[in-house]
Design a protein around this motif. Sequence first.
Motif, PDB file in Angstrom:
ATOM      1  N   MET A  85       0.951  -1.198   0.034  1.00  0.00           N
ATOM      2  CA  MET A  85       0.008   0.084  -0.087  1.00  0.00           C
ATOM      3  C   MET A  85       0.650   1.188   0.086  1.00  0.00           C
ATOM      4  O   MET A  85       0.561   2.244  -0.615  1.00  0.00           O
ATOM      5  CB  MET A  85      -0.935  -0.123   1.376  1.00  0.00           C
ATOM      6  CG  MET A  85      -2.199  -1.051   1.033  1.00  0.00           C
ATOM      7  SD  MET A  85      -3.406  -0.574   2.127  1.00  0.00           S
ATOM      8  CE  MET A  85      -2.833  -1.640   3.594  1.00  0.00           C
ATOM      9  N   GLN A  86       1.798   1.171   0.755  1.00  0.00           N
ATOM     10  CA  GLN A  86       2.800   2.401   0.891  1.00  0.00           C
ATOM     11  C   GLN A  86       3.646   2.643  -0.679  1.00  0.00           C
ATOM     12  O   GLN A  86       3.656   3.620  -1.181  1.00  0.00           O
ATOM     13  CB  GLN A  86       4.034   2.222   1.700  1.00  0.00           C
ATOM     14  CG  GLN A  86       3.487   2.184   3.168  1.00  0.00           C
ATOM     15  CD  GLN A  86       4.472   2.197   4.259  1.00  0.00           C
ATOM     16  OE1 GLN A  86       5.745   1.573   3.860  1.00  0.00           O
ATOM     17  NE2 GLN A  86       4.372   2.415   5.441  1.00  0.00           N
ATOM     18  N   GLU A  87       3.872   1.472  -1.384  1.00  0.00           N
ATOM     19  CA  GLU A  87       4.443   1.639  -2.591  1.00  0.00           C
ATOM     20  C   GLU A  87       3.480   2.222  -3.690  1.00  0.00           C
ATOM     21  O   GLU A  87       3.694   3.344  -4.413  1.00  0.00           O
ATOM     22  CB  GLU A  87       4.811   0.215  -3.015  1.00  0.00           C
ATOM     23  CG  GLU A  87       5.995  -0.355  -2.417  1.00  0.00           C
ATOM     24  CD  GLU A  87       6.119  -1.624  -2.702  1.00  0.00           C
ATOM     25  OE1 GLU A  87       7.036  -2.449  -2.262  1.00  0.00           O
ATOM     26  OE2 GLU A  87       5.540  -2.333  -3.655  1.00  0.00           O
ATOM     27  N   LEU A  88       2.277   1.739  -3.677  1.00  0.00           N
ATOM     28  CA  LEU A  88       1.193   2.293  -4.468  1.00  0.00           C
ATOM     29  C   LEU A  88       0.656   3.709  -4.251  1.00  0.00           C
ATOM     30  O   LEU A  88       0.303   4.477  -5.099  1.00  0.00           O
ATOM     31  CB  LEU A  88      -0.064   1.180  -4.461  1.00  0.00           C
ATOM     32  CG  LEU A  88       0.375  -0.034  -5.085  1.00  0.00           C
ATOM     33  CD1 LEU A  88      -0.889  -1.012  -4.710  1.00  0.00           C
ATOM     34  CD2 LEU A  88       0.541  -0.129  -6.637  1.00  0.00           C
ATOM     35  N   CYS A  89       0.873   4.230  -3.079  1.00  0.00           N
ATOM     36  CA  CYS A  89       0.489   5.511  -2.429  1.00  0.00           C
ATOM     37  C   CYS A  89       1.563   6.390  -3.057  1.00  0.00           C
ATOM     38  O   CYS A  89       1.527   7.618  -3.349  1.00  0.00           O
ATOM     39  CB  CYS A  89       0.224   5.702  -0.877  1.00  0.00           C
ATOM     40  SG  CYS A  89      -1.301   4.821  -0.278  1.00  0.00           S
ATOM     41  N   THR A  90       2.788   6.037  -3.141  1.00  0.00           N
ATOM     42  CA  THR A  90       4.108   6.667  -3.638  1.00  0.00           C
ATOM     43  C   THR A  90       3.865   6.723  -5.031  1.00  0.00           C
ATOM     44  O   THR A  90       4.056   8.027  -5.699  1.00  0.00           O
ATOM     45  CB  THR A  90       5.166   6.006  -3.157  1.00  0.00           C
ATOM     46  OG1 THR A  90       5.413   6.021  -1.882  1.00  0.00           O
ATOM     47  CG2 THR A  90       6.668   6.867  -3.587  1.00  0.00           C
ATOM     48  N   LEU A  91       3.440   5.632  -5.628  1.00  0.00           N
ATOM     49  CA  LEU A  91       3.324   5.852  -7.162  1.00  0.00           C
ATOM     50  C   LEU A  91       2.027   6.758  -7.697  1.00  0.00           C
ATOM     51  O   LEU A  91       2.039   7.158  -8.498  1.00  0.00           O
ATOM     52  CB  LEU A  91       2.994   4.173  -7.788  1.00  0.00           C
ATOM     53  CG  LEU A  91       2.801   4.041  -8.929  1.00  0.00           C
ATOM     54  CD1 LEU A  91       3.914   4.547 -10.078  1.00  0.00           C
ATOM     55  CD2 LEU A  91       2.531   2.660  -9.693  1.00  0.00           C
ATOM     56  N   TYR A  92       1.038   6.696  -6.841  1.00  0.00           N
ATOM     57  CA  TYR A  92      -0.213   7.257  -7.142  1.00  0.00           C
ATOM     58  C   TYR A  92      -0.465   8.300  -6.026  1.00  0.00           C
ATOM     59  O   TYR A  92      -1.217   7.772  -4.934  1.00  0.00           O
ATOM     60  CB  TYR A  92      -1.451   6.667  -7.378  1.00  0.00           C
ATOM     61  CG  TYR A  92      -1.080   5.580  -8.508  1.00  0.00           C
ATOM     62  CD1 TYR A  92      -0.946   6.090  -9.799  1.00  0.00           C
ATOM     63  CD2 TYR A  92      -1.260   4.245  -8.245  1.00  0.00           C
ATOM     64  CE1 TYR A  92      -0.578   5.141 -10.830  1.00  0.00           C
ATOM     65  CE2 TYR A  92      -1.336   3.432  -9.456  1.00  0.00           C
ATOM     66  CZ  TYR A  92      -0.753   3.745 -10.548  1.00  0.00           C
ATOM     67  OH  TYR A  92      -0.492   2.960 -11.538  1.00  0.00           O
ATOM     68  N   PRO A  93       0.233   9.435  -5.694  1.00  0.00           N
ATOM     69  CA  PRO A  93      -0.065  10.431  -4.565  1.00  0.00           C
ATOM     70  C   PRO A  93      -1.431  10.626  -3.993  1.00  0.00           C
ATOM     71  O   PRO A  93      -1.728  10.946  -2.877  1.00  0.00           O
ATOM     72  CB  PRO A  93       0.656  11.482  -4.890  1.00  0.00           C
ATOM     73  CG  PRO A  93       1.712  11.202  -5.865  1.00  0.00           C
ATOM     74  CD  PRO A  93       1.047  10.051  -6.599  1.00  0.00           C
TER      75      PRO A  93
ATOM     76  N   ARG B 235     -10.937   7.487  -9.131  1.00  0.00           N
ATOM     77  CA  ARG B 235     -11.767   6.177  -8.916  1.00  0.00           C
ATOM     78  C   ARG B 235     -10.893   4.878  -9.794  1.00  0.00           C
ATOM     79  O   ARG B 235     -10.700   3.997  -9.316  1.00  0.00           O
ATOM     80  CB  ARG B 235     -13.241   6.025  -9.144  1.00  0.00           C
ATOM     81  CG  ARG B 235     -13.990   6.803  -7.887  1.00  0.00           C
ATOM     82  CD  ARG B 235     -15.360   6.507  -8.418  1.00  0.00           C
ATOM     83  NE  ARG B 235     -16.146   7.142  -7.258  1.00  0.00           N
ATOM     84  CZ  ARG B 235     -17.418   6.953  -7.065  1.00  0.00           C
ATOM     85  NH1 ARG B 235     -18.202   5.989  -7.349  1.00  0.00           N
ATOM     86  NH2 ARG B 235     -18.156   7.831  -5.975  1.00  0.00           N
ATOM     87  N   GLN B 236     -10.684   5.516 -11.001  1.00  0.00           N
ATOM     88  CA  GLN B 236     -10.187   4.638 -12.007  1.00  0.00           C
ATOM     89  C   GLN B 236      -8.820   4.328 -11.465  1.00  0.00           C
ATOM     90  O   GLN B 236      -7.968   3.237 -11.482  1.00  0.00           O
ATOM     91  CB  GLN B 236     -10.046   5.200 -13.334  1.00  0.00           C
ATOM     92  CG  GLN B 236     -11.184   5.151 -14.103  1.00  0.00           C
ATOM     93  CD  GLN B 236     -11.843   3.679 -14.376  1.00  0.00           C
ATOM     94  OE1 GLN B 236     -12.324   3.057 -13.369  1.00  0.00           O
ATOM     95  NE2 GLN B 236     -11.575   3.359 -15.646  1.00  0.00           N
ATOM     96  N   ILE B 237      -7.915   5.013 -11.091  1.00  0.00           N
ATOM     97  CA  ILE B 237      -6.822   5.111 -10.566  1.00  0.00           C
ATOM     98  C   ILE B 237      -6.581   4.286  -9.148  1.00  0.00           C
ATOM     99  O   ILE B 237      -5.926   3.245  -8.998  1.00  0.00           O
ATOM    100  CB  ILE B 237      -5.905   6.367 -10.057  1.00  0.00           C
ATOM    101  CG1 ILE B 237      -5.521   7.078 -11.351  1.00  0.00           C
ATOM    102  CG2 ILE B 237      -4.724   6.257  -9.091  1.00  0.00           C
ATOM    103  CD1 ILE B 237      -5.232   8.527 -11.161  1.00  0.00           C
ATOM    104  N   LEU B 238      -7.732   4.293  -8.355  1.00  0.00           N
ATOM    105  CA  LEU B 238      -7.791   3.165  -7.298  1.00  0.00           C
ATOM    106  C   LEU B 238      -8.194   1.856  -7.638  1.00  0.00           C
ATOM    107  O   LEU B 238      -7.681   1.100  -7.010  1.00  0.00           O
ATOM    108  CB  LEU B 238      -9.114   4.037  -6.450  1.00  0.00           C
ATOM    109  CG  LEU B 238      -9.465   2.987  -5.244  1.00  0.00           C
ATOM    110  CD1 LEU B 238      -8.169   2.665  -4.445  1.00  0.00           C
ATOM    111  CD2 LEU B 238     -10.470   3.514  -4.477  1.00  0.00           C
ATOM    112  N   ALA B 239      -8.928   1.876  -8.654  1.00  0.00           N
ATOM    113  CA  ALA B 239      -9.386   0.803  -9.146  1.00  0.00           C
ATOM    114  C   ALA B 239      -7.842  -0.109  -9.603  1.00  0.00           C
ATOM    115  O   ALA B 239      -7.570  -1.230  -9.553  1.00  0.00           O
ATOM    116  CB  ALA B 239     -10.349   0.544 -10.278  1.00  0.00           C
TER     117      ALA B 239
END
Length: 239
Positions: free
Chosen positions: A115-123, A141-145
């Motif tokens: 989750m940390q990696e993905l939050c870094t990739l998508y702030p 929402r598309q980025i979250l999906a």
Amino acid sequence: MIEVQNVVAGYTSEVDILRGMTLQARKNEIVTLLGPNGCGKSTLLKTIVGFLTPRSGGITLDGKDVSRLPAHHKVRHCGVGFVPQTENVFSALTIRENLQVGGHYMAKADAAQRMQELCTLYPILAKKFNAPAASMSGGERQILALARALMPRPKLLLLDEPSAGLSPKVLLEVFEAIQAVRKQEGVTILMVEQNAMEALRISDRAYVLSMGTVALTGDAATLMADPQVRELYLGGRAT
């Protein structure tokens, strides 16, 4: 990476939607599926992920026959991720909870790190981490999906019209996010898209489908540059 050989499939025994579909996507490629509504694009993705079983033909992933494996097995054990076209996030859940759903079978520490990696990739995910998904825009929402499908680190990511319902500006943001996935994750992406020209700009290759078969294939740049192809298949004349 992924190979589809002469696949025949459909939703009822009387009607074949896919009629001998053959295509492939190599490691770290972005491959787009184009064509009119009803030509079999989404059906092909559902067959690859395992919601439909081929009546004949085969699907191999890294040389392994996965034709008859169900979707949950392919996601958990074969490295397949899938983002459907609509209703692809849980609106009442927070961003954190949506990501947890994507990594529900991962070890707790591994899921937290991911989750940390993905939050870094998508702030934007970090910014709204504890907010409900209902508070996000369509593009967010598309980025979250996308991020939720990436939680278990898939090798193959299937995207069904990621730009559906988005404005041109937001569409570009989502396509940038898809490019970031390929760059950062090294994942193979097979994508259905109606926005043909924008999809081709970020793709390596494309297949144009017609009536459940491949009508045309080639590298994306060549298809974009061919005036006849653009007019007949891609919805516009060359400019």
